[in-house]
Enzyme design. Structure first.
Site, PDB file in Angstrom:
ATOM      1  N   ASN A  44       0.841  -1.195   0.000  1.00 22.58           N
ATOM      2  CA  ASN A  44       0.000   0.000   0.000  1.00 22.58           C
ATOM      3  C   ASN A  44       0.878   1.247   0.000  1.00 22.58           C
ATOM      4  OD1 ASN A  44       0.552  -0.766   2.805  1.00 22.58           O
ATOM      5  ND2 ASN A  44      -0.987   0.711   3.461  1.00 22.58           N
ATOM      6  N   GLU A  46       0.278   5.206   0.753  1.00 22.86           N
ATOM      7  CA  GLU A  46      -0.596   6.292   1.197  1.00 22.86           C
ATOM      8  C   GLU A  46      -0.121   7.614   0.608  1.00 22.86           C
ATOM      9  OE1 GLU A  46      -1.917   4.368   5.481  1.00 22.86           O
ATOM     10  OE2 GLU A  46      -0.651   6.144   5.481  1.00 22.86           O
ATOM     11  N   ASN A  47      -1.032   8.574   0.624  1.00 20.83           N
ATOM     12  CA  ASN A  47      -0.749   9.898   0.093  1.00 20.83           C
ATOM     13  C   ASN A  47      -1.394  10.912   1.026  1.00 20.83           C
ATOM     14  OD1 ASN A  47      -1.356  12.350  -1.688  1.00 20.83           O
ATOM     15  ND2 ASN A  47      -0.090  11.112  -3.051  1.00 20.83           N
ATOM     16  N   ALA A  48      -0.752  12.067   1.221  1.00 18.38           N
ATOM     17  CA  ALA A  48      -1.318  13.093   2.102  1.00 18.38           C
ATOM     18  C   ALA A  48      -2.711  13.507   1.635  1.00 18.38           C
ATOM     19  CB  ALA A  48      -0.398  14.302   2.169  1.00 18.38           C
ATOM     20  N   TYR A  50      -5.581  11.884   0.906  1.00 18.22           N
ATOM     21  CA  TYR A  50      -5.996  10.509   1.180  1.00 18.22           C
ATOM     22  C   TYR A  50      -6.589   9.724   0.014  1.00 18.22           C
ATOM     23  CZ  TYR A  50      -5.025  11.394   6.094  1.00 18.22           C
ATOM     24  OH  TYR A  50      -4.407  11.696   7.276  1.00 18.22           O
ATOM     25  N   CYS A  55      -3.951   0.756  -2.744  1.00 17.42           N
ATOM     26  CA  CYS A  55      -3.919  -0.486  -1.955  1.00 17.42           C
ATOM     27  C   CYS A  55      -2.837  -1.424  -2.471  1.00 17.42           C
ATOM     28  CB  CYS A  55      -5.269  -1.183  -2.024  1.00 17.42           C
ATOM     29  SG  CYS A  55      -6.623  -0.273  -1.271  1.00 17.42           S
ATOM     30  N   GLU A  57      -3.100  -4.606  -3.058  1.00 16.05           N
ATOM     31  CA  GLU A  57      -3.628  -5.498  -4.096  1.00 16.05           C
ATOM     32  C   GLU A  57      -3.615  -4.809  -5.455  1.00 16.05           C
ATOM     33  OE1 GLU A  57      -6.048  -6.330  -0.283  1.00 16.05           O
ATOM     34  OE2 GLU A  57      -5.033  -4.637  -1.219  1.00 16.05           O
ATOM     35  N   CYS A  90     -10.285  -4.743   0.474  1.00 13.92           N
ATOM     36  CA  CYS A  90     -11.425  -3.825   0.530  1.00 13.92           C
ATOM     37  C   CYS A  90     -12.352  -4.106  -0.651  1.00 13.92           C
ATOM     38  CB  CYS A  90     -10.937  -2.380   0.523  1.00 13.92           C
ATOM     39  SG  CYS A  90     -10.271  -1.823  -1.065  1.00 13.92           S
ATOM     40  N   CYS A  93     -10.815  -3.393  -4.056  1.00 11.97           N
ATOM     41  CA  CYS A  93      -9.813  -4.384  -4.468  1.00 11.97           C
ATOM     42  C   CYS A  93     -10.457  -5.721  -4.816  1.00 11.97           C
ATOM     43  CB  CYS A  93      -8.743  -4.547  -3.394  1.00 11.97           C
ATOM     44  SG  CYS A  93      -7.591  -3.152  -3.419  1.00 11.97           S
TER      45      CYS A  93
END
Length: 136
Positions: A44, A46-48, A50, A55, A57, A90, A93
């Site tokens: 995964n 992440e990015n500031a 959001y 993900c 997957e 999720c 995914c």
């Protein structure tokens, strides 16, 4: 297991360490065995901002497609901490997996300590919408 379960879980555990999760600290790794037998991994990211994150997957599926495979034979997802809730794919995914997998494709879910449970795609995404729905 016939799908190379141990190798998939090890690859998912290893790539989990590379996840970029500075905001949630919830690292996830995924490993896919493609139709060629090769393993493709993703973590995964992440990015500031959001919604711009990705993900594990989805990352692994992108690596698989970029390498030329188009079918998922099996997938392993490792996330969370030992003893916590299962980290299943999720909803988004599950749909991404559906694009490249059959209903009976095994999805192994674990945490850093090992396997927690195995599912089929059909069990996680029953009555799914997929490529066959668009066949003319």
């Amino acid at each position: 297991m016939a799908d190379g379960f141990d190798e998939l879980m090890a690859a998912a555990r290893a790539v989990r360490a590379n996840a970029h999760a500075p905001y949630s600290n919830f690292k996830v790794g995924a490993a896919i065995r493609g139709e060629s037998g090769r393993i493709f991994v993703g973590a995964n990211v992440e990015n500031a901002a959001y919604p711009q994150g990705q993900c594990a997957e989805a990352s692994a599926i992108g690596a698989m497609v970029a390498a030329g495979d188009r079918r998922i034979a099996a997938i392993a997802v490792v996330g969370g901490e030992p003893g916590n809730e299962l980290c299943t794919p999720c909803g988004g995914c599950r749909q991404r997996i559906r694009e490249f997998a059959a209903p009976d494709t095994p999805i192994h879910v674990g945490d850093p300590a090992g396997l927690r449970r195995s599912f089929t795609l059909e069990a996680l995404l029953p009555h799914s919408f997929g490529p066959t729905n668009l066949a003319f």
